[in-house]
Design a protein around this motif. Sequence first.
Motif, PDB file in Angstrom:
ATOM      1  N   TYR A  87      13.921 -11.393   3.346  1.00 45.27           N
ATOM      2  CA  TYR A  87      15.013 -10.489   3.706  1.00 45.27           C
ATOM      3  C   TYR A  87      14.850  -9.896   5.109  1.00 45.27           C
ATOM      4  O   TYR A  87      15.834  -9.716   5.824  1.00 45.27           O
ATOM      5  N   LEU A 116      27.579 -16.479   1.615  1.00 42.41           N
ATOM      6  CA  LEU A 116      28.099 -16.261   2.947  1.00 42.41           C
ATOM      7  C   LEU A 116      29.601 -16.384   2.835  1.00 42.41           C
ATOM      8  O   LEU A 116      30.110 -17.347   2.250  1.00 42.41           O
ATOM      9  N   LEU A 167      21.298  -3.266   6.408  1.00 40.75           N
ATOM     10  CA  LEU A 167      22.058  -4.295   7.099  1.00 40.75           C
ATOM     11  C   LEU A 167      23.434  -3.707   7.336  1.00 40.75           C
ATOM     12  O   LEU A 167      24.175  -3.450   6.386  1.00 40.75           O
ATOM     13  N   CYS A 198      25.096  -0.869   4.944  1.00 41.76           N
ATOM     14  CA  CYS A 198      24.738  -1.035   3.537  1.00 41.76           C
ATOM     15  C   CYS A 198      23.220  -1.126   3.407  1.00 41.76           C
ATOM     16  O   CYS A 198      22.540  -1.630   4.297  1.00 41.76           O
ATOM     17  N   PHE A 244      27.539 -11.757   1.838  1.00 36.94           N
ATOM     18  CA  PHE A 244      27.432 -11.274   3.213  1.00 36.94           C
ATOM     19  C   PHE A 244      28.608 -11.789   4.029  1.00 36.94           C
ATOM     20  O   PHE A 244      28.910 -12.986   4.012  1.00 36.94           O
ATOM     21  N   LYS A 245      29.254 -10.923   4.771  1.00 40.22           N
ATOM     22  CA  LYS A 245      30.353 -11.280   5.660  1.00 40.22           C
ATOM     23  C   LYS A 245      29.758 -11.832   6.954  1.00 40.22           C
ATOM     24  O   LYS A 245      28.838 -11.245   7.520  1.00 40.22           O
ATOM     25  N   LEU A 253      22.996 -15.812  -3.179  1.00 38.01           N
ATOM     26  CA  LEU A 253      23.474 -15.063  -2.018  1.00 38.01           C
ATOM     27  C   LEU A 253      24.619 -15.866  -1.420  1.00 38.01           C
ATOM     28  O   LEU A 253      24.528 -17.074  -1.244  1.00 38.01           O
TER      29      LEU A 253
END
Length: 129
Positions: free
Chosen positions: A26, A127, A52, A55, A82-83, A125
């Motif tokens: 991470y 994207l 990050l 957040c 995650f954007k 996770l």
Amino acid sequence: MKQKIINKIHHVAIIVSDYEKSKDFYVNKLGFEIIRENYRIERDDYKLDLKLGDCELEIFGMKGNPKRLSRPEACGLRHLAFKVDCIEEVIKELNKKGIETEPIRIDEFTNEKMTFFFDPDGLPLELHE
């Protein structure tokens, strides 16, 4: 208009099986910033607070926890998303760091590009462009 009682998500917490491996993943591979890192003697675990953007992610390094059920999926957290601005560039960077990603697909509801990869414990996770 209905009154808002909650402002935003403050943090998400995950339990990991290998604290050092997850910390490396991470922080060094995904680029999270360390806010605090503490060893708790009374629980014999580590608590790592990461940031990050606006957040936070809490990582708890505990021993002896059961593995996460992914197939079939169990109730609870399904994945973290995650954007990103350019999914192809992010995939290229992740692959350079030895992180495999699934093929890019189009989200059928948003019509945006997306893909998945996994943390060291198999937590999905996403994207999302």
